[in-house]
Scaffold this active site. Structure first.
Site, PDB file in Angstrom:
ATOM      1  N   CYS A 142       0.830  -1.201   0.000  1.00 49.41           N
ATOM      2  CA  CYS A 142       0.000   0.000   0.000  1.00 49.41           C
ATOM      3  C   CYS A 142       0.865   1.251   0.000  1.00 49.41           C
ATOM      4  CB  CYS A 142      -0.926  -0.009   1.227  1.00 49.41           C
ATOM      5  SG  CYS A 142      -1.918   1.486   1.386  1.00 49.41           S
ATOM      6  N   CYS A 145      -0.432   4.133   2.157  1.00 45.76           N
ATOM      7  CA  CYS A 145      -0.217   3.979   3.600  1.00 45.76           C
ATOM      8  C   CYS A 145       1.222   4.309   3.984  1.00 45.76           C
ATOM      9  CB  CYS A 145      -0.485   2.532   4.029  1.00 45.76           C
ATOM     10  SG  CYS A 145      -2.073   1.895   3.527  1.00 45.76           S
ATOM     11  N   ASP A 146       2.167   3.839   3.182  1.00 46.68           N
ATOM     12  CA  ASP A 146       3.543   3.773   3.652  1.00 46.68           C
ATOM     13  C   ASP A 146       4.540   4.662   2.915  1.00 46.68           C
ATOM     14  OD1 ASP A 146       2.627   1.844   5.418  1.00 46.68           O
ATOM     15  OD2 ASP A 146       3.069   0.193   4.058  1.00 46.68           O
TER      16      ASP A 146
END
Lengths: 416, 105
Positions: A142, A145-146
């Site tokens: 993701c 997300c990261d």
């Protein structure tokens, strides 16, 4: 008795949320069961630039509303709530397609009259050494997300489809360099040409062709990957700070067991009304057998499924309650107002049935609005008269066979 | 809940007495946001037995990487200045956090 919902939607991604909007707007009692936060995979894609009427935030296009994946999914959720859809947090562990019940992880059983499955898909893993141990330690599925973690660092992206190339482009906003590992020959990517072009022009993106990942290495966090050239079988080690994996998705359909038909890869088979092999159970979105898996196609599936579920409820339950549960004989007259022949024959047919008074029920169905029932009983032309008793069809009179005498004989036999 | 960051992490987490739990999260991480209500519920239930903290990684990237956190969400358990257990993106759930708490308390 627990609450009975008209539609139970399993999964709150764009397909399920669109079904919830259409269902609740049609005044159907609609429940969405979602195990986490609504939005599904779409909520994990920051740059959303192909949902009609919207554009990716920060792209500065005139006349279009800026949106992100999570933002659009929040809007879908609010929209469904606005029309009265209810939401509950639970993970569905099984369904009973015939009983229209859905069971949650905590043992709660939800009762419905129809079910729309929207379980979505999850990223496929590579299955290589080090991948599992280093997840959250530099291995990610993701970018949204990261990505922040990898500002000014060097990372690799594995895969070459739309998601891989799109996310590689997104990651260059953060990372110092992004190296895409591609299994194909030089110059061959599975992604859409527009995405390819953008990647080739991006100075931060490099490619390694004809290669796969053999191992991800690191002590506590990712330090390097071992690449394998599939033409030469040569192994090389490459230092990197992060590995983003985009090698397709797998449908989350194992909880369905044999309740609905799945294809060999686990995707749910549906007809073009989104109905599965089980009556009154529909499926939408990425978990369905479909040629395109996008937010807009999931949303379209949701609209089709909700309307089909509504028709199912009206048609099937109406037929069941009025015809199949009736203790008296029922004369079911399939007709269509567009047929002159139907209109001409109607007074004769009605009179023949009504001559029996209260001992027989007459039920007229517009064939085009009741195609499910018509098809099941082999009604192919208008008018057709079916005689039911105790839930069973006992006689079918096709248009050529319908006369006052044949109707009187068919019903008279039952009453004697 | 106590927000920890690069300026107070040493004092509030590494120098703290007893068990300390840190929720490494970020505003763009949907799974992190989804787990916050569960984490707050657990913090209320176990607040007398462990110290519960949140760490927004978006402003504390270097701190997170120094703790070997490179993906979200991560729930890390510290005692005596050492990280003794961790639940990463694939393991973190309300159930797994509670199970780990019970194990460590």
């Amino acid at each position: 008795m627990a609450d009975i919902y008209d539609i139970i939607i399993v999964g709150g991604g764009p397909g399920g949320l669109s079904a919830a909007i259409y269902g609740s707007r049609a005044k159907l009692r609609t429940l969405v069961i979602e195990k986490g936060k609504t939005g599904g995979q779409a909520a994990t894609t920051w740059d959303m630039e192909n949902y009609p009427g919207f554009f990716a935030a920060g792209e500065g296009s005139t006349g279009l509303t800026e949106v992100t994946g999570p933002g659009l999914m929040e809007a879908f959720t609010s929209h469904a709530e606005h029309f009265g859809a209810q939401f509950v947090r639970n993970e569905v562990v099984s369904i009973d397609a015939a009983a229209k019940t859905v069971t949650g992880k905590d043992g709660t059983v939800y009762h419905g009259r129809s079910i729309i499955l929207s379980p979505g898909a999850v990223p496929r893993t590579l299955g290589v050494k080090g991948e599992r141990a280093l997840r959250g330690k530099g291995v990610s599925y993701c970018a949204t997300c990261d990505a922040d973690f990898f500002s000014e660092l060097d990372i690799i992206v594995v895969g070459n489809g739309d998601a891989a190339i799109e996310e590689a482009n997104y990651l260059t906003k953060f990372a110092e360099s992004v190296t895409i590992i591609v299994i194909h020959d030089e110059g061959t990517l599975d992604a859409a040409p527009m995405l390819q072009e953008r990647a080739y022009k991006n100075p931060k993106i490099n490619f390694v062709w004809n290669s796969t990942i053999e191992e991800i290495k690191g002590d506590g966090i990712v330090e390097s990957v071992v690449l394998k050239n599939i033409k030469t079988n040569e192994l090389t080690e490459m230092e990197t700070n992060g590995v983003f994996i985009y090698v397709g998705t797998i449908p989350q359909t194992s909880f369905l067991g044999d309740q609905v038909e799945l294809d060999a890869r686990g995707y749910i088979e549906t007809d073009n009304c989104m109905e599965t092999s089980a009556e009154g159970v529909f499926a939408v979105g990425d978990a369905r057998v479909t040629p395109l898996r996008q937010v807009i196609t999931a949303a379209a599936d949701g609209a089709v499924a909700a309307v089909a579920a509504e028709k199912y409820l009206i048609e099937e339950e109406g037929f069941r309650d009025t015809v199949l549960m009736e203790t008296r004989p029922v004369a079911v007259l399939f007709w269509t107002p567009m047929s002159q022949k139907c209109l001409a024959m109607m007074p004769m047919m009605e009179a023949a049935v009504q001559a029996f008074g209260d001992s027989v029920k007459l039920w007229k169905l517009d064939t085009y609005r009741n195609q499910r029932v018509a098809k099941r009983y082999g009604v192919s032309a208008n008018p057709t008269l079916l005689v039911f008793h105790n839930g069973e069809m006992v006689q079918l009179l096709s248009e050529d066979e319908i006369t006052a005498e044949s109707i009187t004989a068919a019903i008279g036999n039952l009453l004697n | 809940m106590l927000e920890v960051h690069k300026d107070n992490f040493e004092a509030e987490v590494l120098q703290a007495e007893g068990l300390v739990v840190v929720d490494y999260w970020g505003p763009k991480c949907e799974k992190c946001l989804a787990l916050i209500p569960d984490y707050e519920r657990l913090a209320a239930a176990y607040g007398d037995k462990a110290k519960f903290c949140k760490l927004d990684t978006s402003g504390n990237r270097r701190l997170a990487i120094s703790q070997k956190v490179l993906g979200l969400p991560v729930f890390a358990f510290y005692r005596g200045g050492e990280k003794i257990a961790e639940l990463g993106p694939s393991e973190a759930s309300a159930e797994s956090i509670e199970a780990k708490l019970k194990e460590l308390i």
